[in-house]
Design an enzyme around this catalytic site. Structure first.
Site, PDB file in Angstrom:
ATOM      1  N   HIS A   1      -0.258   9.007   9.637  1.00 16.92           N
ATOM      2  CA  HIS A   1      -0.234   8.439  10.982  1.00 16.92           C
ATOM      3  C   HIS A   1       0.199   9.524  11.959  1.00 16.92           C
ATOM      4  O   HIS A   1       0.868  10.482  11.574  1.00 16.92           O
ATOM      5  CB  HIS A   1       0.771   7.282  11.088  1.00 16.92           C
ATOM      6  CG  HIS A   1       0.259   5.951  10.643  1.00 16.92           C
ATOM      7  ND1 HIS A   1       1.051   5.055   9.958  1.00 16.92           N
ATOM      8  CD2 HIS A   1      -0.939   5.346  10.798  1.00 16.92           C
ATOM      9  CE1 HIS A   1       0.355   3.952   9.694  1.00 16.92           C
ATOM     10  NE2 HIS A   1      -0.846   4.105  10.211  1.00 16.92           N
TER      11      HIS A   1
ATOM     12  N   ASP B   1       3.308  -5.373   3.275  1.00 10.22           N
ATOM     13  CA  ASP B   1       3.646  -4.263   4.176  1.00 10.22           C
ATOM     14  C   ASP B   1       4.139  -4.718   5.540  1.00 10.22           C
ATOM     15  O   ASP B   1       4.323  -3.890   6.441  1.00 10.22           O
ATOM     16  CB  ASP B   1       2.409  -3.368   4.364  1.00 10.22           C
ATOM     17  CG  ASP B   1       1.925  -2.774   3.056  1.00 10.22           C
ATOM     18  OD1 ASP B   1       2.643  -1.932   2.497  1.00 10.22           O
ATOM     19  OD2 ASP B   1       0.839  -3.155   2.587  1.00 10.22           O
TER      20      ASP B   1
ATOM     21  N   ARG C   1      -3.695  -5.802   5.655  1.00 10.42           N
ATOM     22  CA  ARG C   1      -2.629  -5.901   6.646  1.00 10.42           C
ATOM     23  C   ARG C   1      -3.064  -6.611   7.919  1.00 10.42           C
ATOM     24  O   ARG C   1      -2.230  -6.947   8.753  1.00 10.42           O
ATOM     25  CB  ARG C   1      -2.107  -4.507   7.005  1.00 10.42           C
ATOM     26  CG  ARG C   1      -1.480  -3.745   5.846  1.00 10.42           C
ATOM     27  CD  ARG C   1      -0.624  -2.607   6.347  1.00 10.42           C
ATOM     28  NE  ARG C   1       0.460  -3.112   7.190  1.00 10.42           N
ATOM     29  CZ  ARG C   1       1.243  -2.337   7.929  1.00 10.42           C
ATOM     30  NH1 ARG C   1       1.047  -1.033   7.948  1.00 10.42           N
ATOM     31  NH2 ARG C   1       2.208  -2.865   8.662  1.00 10.42           N
TER      32      ARG C   1
ATOM     33  N   LEU D   1       0.834  -1.202   0.000  1.00 11.71           N
ATOM     34  CA  LEU D   1       0.000   0.000   0.000  1.00 11.71           C
ATOM     35  C   LEU D   1       0.870   1.254   0.000  1.00 11.71           C
ATOM     36  O   LEU D   1       1.914   1.296   0.640  1.00 11.71           O
ATOM     37  CB  LEU D   1      -0.882   0.012   1.249  1.00 11.71           C
ATOM     38  CG  LEU D   1      -1.849  -1.155   1.427  1.00 11.71           C
ATOM     39  CD1 LEU D   1      -2.519  -1.082   2.789  1.00 11.71           C
ATOM     40  CD2 LEU D   1      -2.907  -1.139   0.319  1.00 11.71           C
TER      41      LEU D   1
ATOM     42  N   GLU E   1       5.648  -1.912  13.356  1.00 10.19           N
ATOM     43  CA  GLU E   1       5.120  -1.012  14.380  1.00 10.19           C
ATOM     44  C   GLU E   1       3.595  -0.999  14.422  1.00 10.19           C
ATOM     45  O   GLU E   1       2.994  -0.828  15.490  1.00 10.19           O
ATOM     46  CB  GLU E   1       5.628   0.406  14.115  1.00 10.19           C
ATOM     47  CG  GLU E   1       5.096   1.435  15.091  1.00 10.19           C
ATOM     48  CD  GLU E   1       5.584   2.835  14.772  1.00 10.19           C
ATOM     49  OE1 GLU E   1       6.200   3.443  15.663  1.00 10.19           O
ATOM     50  OE2 GLU E   1       5.346   3.316  13.658  1.00 10.19           O
ATOM     51  N   ASP E   2       2.961  -1.206  13.277  1.00  7.66           N
ATOM     52  CA  ASP E   2       1.503  -1.096  13.216  1.00  7.66           C
ATOM     53  C   ASP E   2       0.774  -2.275  13.846  1.00  7.66           C
ATOM     54  O   ASP E   2      -0.437  -2.210  14.061  1.00  7.66           O
ATOM     55  CB  ASP E   2       1.042  -0.922  11.761  1.00  7.66           C
ATOM     56  CG  ASP E   2       1.451   0.418  11.191  1.00  7.66           C
ATOM     57  OD1 ASP E   2       1.398   1.410  11.932  1.00  7.66           O
ATOM     58  OD2 ASP E   2       1.824   0.472  10.003  1.00  7.66           O
TER      59      ASP E   2
ATOM     60  N   ARG F   1      -6.543   4.727   9.413  1.00  2.00           N
ATOM     61  CA  ARG F   1      -6.251   3.362   9.853  1.00  2.00           C
ATOM     62  C   ARG F   1      -6.622   3.088  11.310  1.00  2.00           C
ATOM     63  O   ARG F   1      -6.712   1.925  11.714  1.00  2.00           O
ATOM     64  CB  ARG F   1      -4.753   3.076   9.661  1.00  2.00           C
ATOM     65  CG  ARG F   1      -4.263   3.251   8.218  1.00  2.00           C
ATOM     66  CD  ARG F   1      -4.714   2.113   7.320  1.00  2.00           C
ATOM     67  NE  ARG F   1      -4.268   2.302   5.951  1.00  2.00           N
ATOM     68  CZ  ARG F   1      -3.071   1.994   5.475  1.00  2.00           C
ATOM     69  NH1 ARG F   1      -2.157   1.482   6.292  1.00  2.00           N
ATOM     70  NH2 ARG F   1      -2.760   2.186   4.220  1.00  2.00           N
TER      71      ARG F   1
ATOM     72  N   CYS G   1       8.343   3.063  11.817  1.00  2.00           N
ATOM     73  CA  CYS G   1       7.487   1.984  11.301  1.00  2.00           C
ATOM     74  C   CYS G   1       8.179   0.628  11.292  1.00  2.00           C
ATOM     75  O   CYS G   1       7.517  -0.415  11.346  1.00  2.00           O
ATOM     76  CB  CYS G   1       7.041   2.293   9.873  1.00  2.00           C
ATOM     77  SG  CYS G   1       6.320   3.908   9.595  1.00  2.00           S
TER      78      CYS G   1
END
Length: 253
Positions: free
Chosen positions: A161, A60, A85, A18, A65-66, A131, A248
């Site tokens: 973000h 991704d 994701r 993405l 981190e996400d 997100r 990230c």
């Protein structure tokens, strides 16, 4: 101080991930070099590194981190907001159990990307973005408050973000760009302000004795060093093409 870091090798499918940028297709060979240099920089910061292998099913997934919010005491497994994701949390769940006895989860319909969560000592800031939704932000806020932390929710206006435009550097110092510069929640901090032309460099990370910053931003480096920080510069072009920054690429705890 951080003792441990989790990173994940980018897969060849990374180039299909993405992005909202118009910076072109990532060069995979260059990407691997940049990731290797990132890991070497973390090694210089004297942390234990858990290095996860690439997962081609999730382009991704190098942006670990996400998938989680980690502190030295507990872990929160996120529920990422992008459908493509969300499956990344399966492998991260297994990895978290190598470091924590258990973890708390963000549950649907709540969604949280870890890139929308910033810790500044005993205070957390949670961004609502494309997100991270309000339900997810409130779930995380409750989890944090129950464990003695202060937690604020911030609807984002400009940034992808929360941590795209902000970083905490300890000792009450906060790097701020864009919509955060004049935000009242950050008035209590000693501000290091990043101008619009250098906004990408606002996503930097303090890891023990060093601040790791993207290369190509000498004004930001000079500001940090004037405040007494030792810096490590890293090329980040191939991650920037996929909306990625320094924070990230790792989970630090």
């Amino acid at each position: 101080m951080f003792s441990s870091v989790i990173v994940k090798k980018p897969g060849k499918s990374y180039v299909e991930g993405l992005t909202t940028s118009n910076l072109g297709m990532p060069n995979y060979e260059e990407l691997l070099i940049q990731h290797e240099n990132y890991v070497k920089a973390l090694e210089k910061c004297n942390v234990n590194i858990a290095y996860l292998e690439a997962d081609e099913n999730y382009p991704d997934s190098t942006f670990v981190e996400d998938t989680a919010v980690l502190t030295s005491e507990f872990a929160v497994l996120c529920n990422p907001g992008a459908a493509s994701r969300n499956g990344e949390i399966v492998s991260m769940e297994k990895e978290l159990l190598n470091h924590f006895e258990n973890y708390i989860t963000i549950n649907s319909p709540g969604h949280v990307d870890g890139g929308d969560v910033l810790q500044a000592d005993q205070v957390f800031y949670i961004g609502i973005s494309e997100r991270t939704n309000e339900e997810g932000a409130k779930q995380l806020q409750t989890i944090l408050q129950q464990r003695g932390f202060e937690a604020h929710i911030i609807p984002l206006k400009e940034f992808f973000h929360l941590k795209t435009g902000i970083a905490y550097l300890g000792n009450n110092k906060m790097i701020l760009a864009g919509e955060f510069v004049d935000h009242e929640l950050f008035d209590k901090y000693d501000k290091i302000i990043i101008p619009k032309e250098d906004e990408y460099s606002a996503n930097c990370i303090l890891v023990n004795d060093y601040v790791i910053i993207p290369s190509g931003y000498p004004a930001t480096q000079q500001k940090l060093e004037a405040h007494g920080y030792k810096t490590i510069e890293l090329p980040m072009s191939e991650f920037q093409k996929q909306d990625g920054g320094l924070s990230c690429l790792s989970l630090r705890f």
